[in-house]
Design an enzyme around this catalytic site. Structure first.
Site, PDB file in Angstrom:
ATOM      1  N   THR A 124       0.824  -1.208   0.000  1.00  0.00           N
ATOM      2  CA  THR A 124       0.000   0.000   0.000  1.00  0.00           C
ATOM      3  C   THR A 124       0.858   1.258   0.000  1.00  0.00           C
ATOM      4  O   THR A 124       1.986   1.241   0.502  1.00  0.00           O
ATOM      5  CB  THR A 124      -0.914  -0.015   1.245  1.00  0.00           C
ATOM      6  OG1 THR A 124      -1.516   1.272   1.397  1.00  0.00           O
ATOM      7  CG2 THR A 124      -0.138  -0.301   2.523  1.00  0.00           C
ATOM      8  N   ASP A 125       0.294   2.337  -0.511  1.00  0.00           N
ATOM      9  CA  ASP A 125       1.007   3.627  -0.461  1.00  0.00           C
ATOM     10  C   ASP A 125       1.156   4.140   0.971  1.00  0.00           C
ATOM     11  O   ASP A 125       1.985   5.015   1.249  1.00  0.00           O
ATOM     12  CB  ASP A 125       0.298   4.676  -1.334  1.00  0.00           C
ATOM     13  CG  ASP A 125      -1.165   4.927  -0.977  1.00  0.00           C
ATOM     14  OD1 ASP A 125      -1.679   4.295  -0.039  1.00  0.00           O
ATOM     15  OD2 ASP A 125      -1.798   5.762  -1.648  1.00  0.00           O
ATOM     16  N   GLU A 126       0.357   3.581   1.883  1.00  0.00           N
ATOM     17  CA  GLU A 126       0.398   4.087   3.268  1.00  0.00           C
ATOM     18  C   GLU A 126       1.721   3.821   3.965  1.00  0.00           C
ATOM     19  O   GLU A 126       1.994   4.405   5.015  1.00  0.00           O
ATOM     20  CB  GLU A 126      -0.721   3.446   4.093  1.00  0.00           C
ATOM     21  CG  GLU A 126      -2.085   3.819   3.603  1.00  0.00           C
ATOM     22  CD  GLU A 126      -3.165   3.486   4.615  1.00  0.00           C
ATOM     23  OE1 GLU A 126      -2.860   3.278   5.790  1.00  0.00           O
ATOM     24  OE2 GLU A 126      -4.326   3.432   4.196  1.00  0.00           O
ATOM     25  N   TYR A 158      -1.870  -0.589  11.168  1.00  0.00           N
ATOM     26  CA  TYR A 158      -2.029  -1.261   9.863  1.00  0.00           C
ATOM     27  C   TYR A 158      -0.863  -0.957   8.936  1.00  0.00           C
ATOM     28  O   TYR A 158      -0.200  -1.857   8.415  1.00  0.00           O
ATOM     29  CB  TYR A 158      -3.352  -0.842   9.197  1.00  0.00           C
ATOM     30  CG  TYR A 158      -3.374  -1.124   7.702  1.00  0.00           C
ATOM     31  CD1 TYR A 158      -3.379  -2.430   7.228  1.00  0.00           C
ATOM     32  CD2 TYR A 158      -3.351  -0.071   6.768  1.00  0.00           C
ATOM     33  CE1 TYR A 158      -3.367  -2.692   5.858  1.00  0.00           C
ATOM     34  CE2 TYR A 158      -3.335  -0.327   5.407  1.00  0.00           C
ATOM     35  CZ  TYR A 158      -3.344  -1.639   4.961  1.00  0.00           C
ATOM     36  OH  TYR A 158      -3.316  -1.896   3.613  1.00  0.00           O
ATOM     37  N   LYS A 162       2.175  -3.374   7.328  1.00  0.00           N
ATOM     38  CA  LYS A 162       2.425  -3.560   5.885  1.00  0.00           C
ATOM     39  C   LYS A 162       3.866  -3.156   5.554  1.00  0.00           C
ATOM     40  O   LYS A 162       4.542  -3.817   4.766  1.00  0.00           O
ATOM     41  CB  LYS A 162       1.443  -2.723   5.052  1.00  0.00           C
ATOM     42  CG  LYS A 162      -0.003  -3.184   5.101  1.00  0.00           C
ATOM     43  CD  LYS A 162      -0.231  -4.559   4.504  1.00  0.00           C
ATOM     44  CE  LYS A 162      -0.042  -4.591   3.007  1.00  0.00           C
ATOM     45  NZ  LYS A 162      -0.420  -5.929   2.441  1.00  0.00           N
TER      46      LYS A 162
HETATM   47  P1  NAD Z   1      -9.843  -7.211   2.401  1.00  0.00           P
HETATM   48  O1  NAD Z   1      -9.825  -6.955   3.864  1.00  0.00           O
HETATM   49  O2  NAD Z   1     -11.061  -6.918   1.605  1.00  0.00           O
HETATM   50  O3  NAD Z   1      -9.481  -8.751   2.117  1.00  0.00           O
HETATM   51  C1  NAD Z   1      -8.484  -9.419   2.803  1.00  0.00           C
HETATM   52  C2  NAD Z   1      -8.644 -10.913   2.533  1.00  0.00           C
HETATM   53  O4  NAD Z   1      -7.579 -11.600   3.220  1.00  0.00           O
HETATM   54  C3  NAD Z   1      -9.953 -11.501   3.069  1.00  0.00           C
HETATM   55  O5  NAD Z   1     -10.523 -12.358   2.099  1.00  0.00           O
HETATM   56  C4  NAD Z   1      -9.533 -12.291   4.300  1.00  0.00           C
HETATM   57  O6  NAD Z   1     -10.367 -13.399   4.579  1.00  0.00           O
HETATM   58  C5  NAD Z   1      -8.124 -12.720   3.917  1.00  0.00           C
HETATM   59  N1  NAD Z   1      -7.275 -13.012   5.087  1.00  0.00           N
HETATM   60  C6  NAD Z   1      -7.094 -12.216   6.173  1.00  0.00           C
HETATM   61  N2  NAD Z   1      -6.249 -12.818   7.034  1.00  0.00           N
HETATM   62  C7  NAD Z   1      -5.873 -14.000   6.464  1.00  0.00           C
HETATM   63  C8  NAD Z   1      -5.008 -15.050   6.858  1.00  0.00           C
HETATM   64  N3  NAD Z   1      -4.348 -15.002   8.025  1.00  0.00           N
HETATM   65  N4  NAD Z   1      -4.851 -16.097   6.031  1.00  0.00           N
HETATM   66  C9  NAD Z   1      -5.516 -16.156   4.844  1.00  0.00           C
HETATM   67  N5  NAD Z   1      -6.365 -15.198   4.425  1.00  0.00           N
HETATM   68  C10 NAD Z   1      -6.530 -14.126   5.229  1.00  0.00           C
HETATM   69  O7  NAD Z   1      -8.580  -6.434   1.844  1.00  0.00           O
HETATM   70  P2  NAD Z   1      -8.391  -5.635   0.470  1.00  0.00           P
HETATM   71  O8  NAD Z   1      -8.876  -4.256   0.638  1.00  0.00           O
HETATM   72  O9  NAD Z   1      -8.889  -6.473  -0.639  1.00  0.00           O
HETATM   73  O10 NAD Z   1      -6.793  -5.570   0.421  1.00  0.00           O
HETATM   74  C11 NAD Z   1      -6.054  -6.639  -0.151  1.00  0.00           C
HETATM   75  C12 NAD Z   1      -4.584  -6.292  -0.115  1.00  0.00           C
HETATM   76  O11 NAD Z   1      -4.357  -5.089  -0.838  1.00  0.00           O
HETATM   77  C13 NAD Z   1      -4.025  -6.047   1.279  1.00  0.00           C
HETATM   78  O12 NAD Z   1      -2.730  -6.589   1.352  1.00  0.00           O
HETATM   79  C14 NAD Z   1      -3.987  -4.541   1.403  1.00  0.00           C
HETATM   80  O13 NAD Z   1      -2.982  -4.135   2.298  1.00  0.00           O
HETATM   81  C15 NAD Z   1      -3.666  -4.155  -0.024  1.00  0.00           C
HETATM   82  N6  NAD Z   1      -4.117  -2.824  -0.457  1.00  0.00           N
HETATM   83  C16 NAD Z   1      -5.412  -2.449  -0.286  1.00  0.00           C
HETATM   84  C17 NAD Z   1      -5.860  -1.233  -0.796  1.00  0.00           C
HETATM   85  C18 NAD Z   1      -7.300  -0.789  -0.664  1.00  0.00           C
HETATM   86  O14 NAD Z   1      -7.639   0.308  -1.077  1.00  0.00           O
HETATM   87  N7  NAD Z   1      -8.204  -1.606  -0.138  1.00  0.00           N
HETATM   88  C19 NAD Z   1      -4.946  -0.391  -1.452  1.00  0.00           C
HETATM   89  C20 NAD Z   1      -3.621  -0.801  -1.585  1.00  0.00           C
HETATM   90  C21 NAD Z   1      -3.227  -2.027  -1.102  1.00  0.00           C
HETATM   91  O1  DAU Z   2      -4.120   3.922   0.563  1.00  0.00           O
HETATM   92  C1  DAU Z   2      -4.355   2.553   0.480  1.00  0.00           C
HETATM   93  C2  DAU Z   2      -5.193   2.109   1.675  1.00  0.00           C
HETATM   94  O2  DAU Z   2      -6.510   2.570   1.424  1.00  0.00           O
HETATM   95  C3  DAU Z   2      -5.170   0.603   1.885  1.00  0.00           C
HETATM   96  O3  DAU Z   2      -3.869   0.207   2.240  1.00  0.00           O
HETATM   97  C4  DAU Z   2      -6.154   0.186   2.998  1.00  0.00           C
HETATM   98  O4  DAU Z   2      -6.216  -1.223   3.073  1.00  0.00           O
HETATM   99  C5  DAU Z   2      -7.532   0.729   2.629  1.00  0.00           C
HETATM  100  O5  DAU Z   2      -8.440   0.435   3.675  1.00  0.00           O
HETATM  101  C6  DAU Z   2      -7.463   2.245   2.412  1.00  0.00           C
HETATM  102  O6  DAU Z   2      -7.134   2.929   3.654  1.00  0.00           O
HETATM  103  P1  DAU Z   2      -7.893   4.272   4.104  1.00  0.00           P
HETATM  104  O7  DAU Z   2      -7.777   4.370   5.569  1.00  0.00           O
HETATM  105  O8  DAU Z   2      -7.484   5.412   3.257  1.00  0.00           O
HETATM  106  O9  DAU Z   2      -9.401   3.850   3.632  1.00  0.00           O
HETATM  107  P2  DAU Z   2     -10.839   4.018   4.334  1.00  0.00           P
HETATM  108  O10 DAU Z   2     -11.837   3.528   3.345  1.00  0.00           O
HETATM  109  O11 DAU Z   2     -10.872   3.447   5.689  1.00  0.00           O
HETATM  110  O12 DAU Z   2     -10.973   5.594   4.476  1.00  0.00           O
HETATM  111  C7  DAU Z   2     -10.799   6.458   3.372  1.00  0.00           C
HETATM  112  C8  DAU Z   2     -10.873   7.892   3.883  1.00  0.00           C
HETATM  113  O13 DAU Z   2     -12.201   8.166   4.326  1.00  0.00           O
HETATM  114  C9  DAU Z   2      -9.985   8.138   5.098  1.00  0.00           C
HETATM  115  O14 DAU Z   2      -9.439   9.447   5.001  1.00  0.00           O
HETATM  116  C10 DAU Z   2     -10.937   8.051   6.280  1.00  0.00           C
HETATM  117  C11 DAU Z   2     -12.247   8.551   5.705  1.00  0.00           C
HETATM  118  N1  DAU Z   2     -13.499   7.954   6.263  1.00  0.00           N
HETATM  119  C12 DAU Z   2     -13.568   6.601   6.389  1.00  0.00           C
HETATM  120  C13 DAU Z   2     -14.731   6.004   6.841  1.00  0.00           C
HETATM  121  C14 DAU Z   2     -14.832   4.500   7.000  1.00  0.00           C
HETATM  122  C15 DAU Z   2     -14.580   8.773   6.561  1.00  0.00           C
HETATM  123  O15 DAU Z   2     -14.505  10.009   6.430  1.00  0.00           O
HETATM  124  N2  DAU Z   2     -15.731   8.180   6.998  1.00  0.00           N
HETATM  125  C16 DAU Z   2     -15.856   6.842   7.138  1.00  0.00           C
HETATM  126  O16 DAU Z   2     -16.951   6.364   7.540  1.00  0.00           O
END
Ligand code: NAD
Ligand code: DAU
Length: 342
Positions: A124-126, A158, A162
């Site tokens: 992730t970019d975070e 988190y 990562k």
């Molecule tokens: P998500 O929470 O929707 O899905 C995570 C999946 O991993 C689930 O299916 C869960 O059951 C599985 N899991 C969790 N713990 C596990 C374990 N111990 N063993 C096997 N499976 C397990 O997550 P997402 O948003 O789809 O993110 C997927 C990946 O992408 C993560 O690595 C996250 O850090 C990365 N990422 C997410 C975003 C975003 O915007 N959501 C952006 C950049 C990177």
């Molecule tokens: O940047 C990549 C990341 O993006 C991934 O690594 C994470 O897995 C993914 O969850 C996401 O992280 P954020 O914390 O940015 O996403 P989230 O959807 O939780 O929140 C997005 C923005 O919205 C953040 O600034 C918090 C705000 N927010 C979130 C929720 C749930 C609100 O204002 N209201 C809300 O109810």
């Protein structure tokens, strides 16, 4: 580089399942084994309709060394999505984040080292922390963006878990010759995203007659990318990326949270002021922004979803027509947020 048998960890989650759909549709020669623990964030329904001869779901934990070694021994690549992924949860209890994101990654890379299997690490970019808001810069310029050379300075449990996993992968490449690449992507949106996350939470709030919830003033900026564009980028990196390299994935989609929420309200026929400001997230990162030049120039990737409003409308349509996918969880998700004043 071509692959016949790939393992996709976390393939029943949001981004992982979108990647599995992408591979099944565009790469008919590939068989996918999904390794997923099916935590609260994993859902078998995300893989429904995919042909059994192309996709096998193994319900299990990436921390289970015996299981992981058995699967990796028969694979030619591992794409590692599985994670605890939600910042707000990590602020309530970091423990599963350390276990899955750090220990789980170490189990996977040890197995890939043992059987000399190609590994791609989804990050992730975070990990790079946050950037100042553009409006706070002198002259309100374009502002800095993250590059693969940006220093690691994660803010939350988190993002630090990562970041730790990324560093393990880098060390395994250098010390043990692990054939790995890393990608750090910005915020994804699209179908199958858990309703705890910002965009689906607000869409399903509106569909449920609940006021959307904005943290603080909503000035925080995220760099949105459609999850299909993320999948295409990961495939490019897996098959054409250079071993040991890090690629940043982003689609120039910077938006502040208030603007995103007001757009959702407009697209759903509501007044743009019909939301509630709630308690801010502790340590809330201000701004993320990705410079994806390396991915674009070296691997020829470019996003297809370049109009955020259109992508958001598709996403609203998906949640509207898939109420059966999210409805059962809605009350519990909102009750957990309410306990936290959000
Ligand atoms: P998500 O929470 O929707 O899905 C995570 C999946 O991993 C689930 O299916 C869960 O059951 C599985 N899991 C969790 N713990 C596990 C374990 N111990 N063993 C096997 N499976 C397990 O997550 P997402 O948003 O789809 O993110 C997927 C990946 O992408 C993560 O690595 C996250 O850090 C990365 N990422 C997410 C975003 C975003 O915007 N959501 C952006 C950049 C990177
Ligand atoms: O940047 C990549 C990341 O993006 C991934 O690594 C994470 O897995 C993914 O969850 C996401 O992280 P954020 O914390 O940015 O996403 P989230 O959807 O939780 O929140 C997005 C923005 O919205 C953040 O600034 C918090 C705000 N927010 C979130 C929720 C749930 C609100 O204002 N209201 C809300 O109810």
């Amino acid at each position: 580089m071509t692959f016949k048998n790939i393992i996709v960890t976390g393939g029943a989650g949001f981004i992982g399942s979108n990647f599995v759909h992408y591979v099944v549709k565009h790469h008919p020669e590939v068989h996918v084994t999904v390794l997923d623990k099916l935590t609260y964030a994993g859902n078998k329904a995300n893989l429904a309709g995919l042909p059994a001869e192309r996709v096998e779901l193994i319900v299990g934990d990436i921390c289970d060394q015996t299981l992981v070694e058995r699967l990796v021994a028969d694979a030619d690549a591992v794409v590692h999505y599985a994670a605890e992924s939600h910042n707000d949860n990590s602020l309530i209890d970091p423990t599963p984040f350390i276990q899955t994101n750090i220990v789980g990654t170490s189990v996977l890379i040890n197995a890939c080292r043992k059987f000399d299997v190609r590994y791609h690490h989804i990050s992730t970019d975070e990990v790079y922390g946050d950037l100042p808001l553009r409006e706070d810069l002198p002259g309100h310029g374009e502002g800095e963006k993250f590059t693969p050379e940006s220093p690691y300075r994660p803010s939350s449990p988190y993002s630090s878990s990562k970041a730790s996993s990324d560093l393990l992968v880098r060390a395994w490449v250098r010390s043990f010759g692990l054939r790995a690449t890393i990608s750090n992507c910005s915020n994804n949106y699209g179908p199958y995203q858990h309703i705890e996350k910002f965009i689906p939470r607000q869409i399903t709030n509106i569909l449920s007659g609940i006021q959307p919830k904005l943290y603080g003033t909503g000035k925080n900026v995220r760099d949105w990318i459609h999850t299909n564009d993320h999948s295409r980028a990961v495939w490019q990196i897996l098959t054409k990326g250079k071993i040991g390299e890090t690629y940043l994935i982003g689609a120039d989609g910077e938006q502040n949270n208030k603007d995103v929420l007001e757009l959702i309200l407009k697209l759903m026929g509501k007044s743009s002021s019909d939301y509630e400001q709630v308690k801010d997230r502790p340590g809330h990162d201000l701004r993320y922004a990705i410079d994806a030049t390396k991915l674009r120039t070296e691997l020829g990737w470019q996003p297809e979803f370049t109009d955020f409003e259109t992508g958001l409308q598709h996403t609203i349509d998906w949640y509207t027509t898939h109420e059966d996918w999210w409805r059962a969880e809605k009350a519990a998700v909102e009750a957990k947020y309410a306990q936290n004043g959000q």
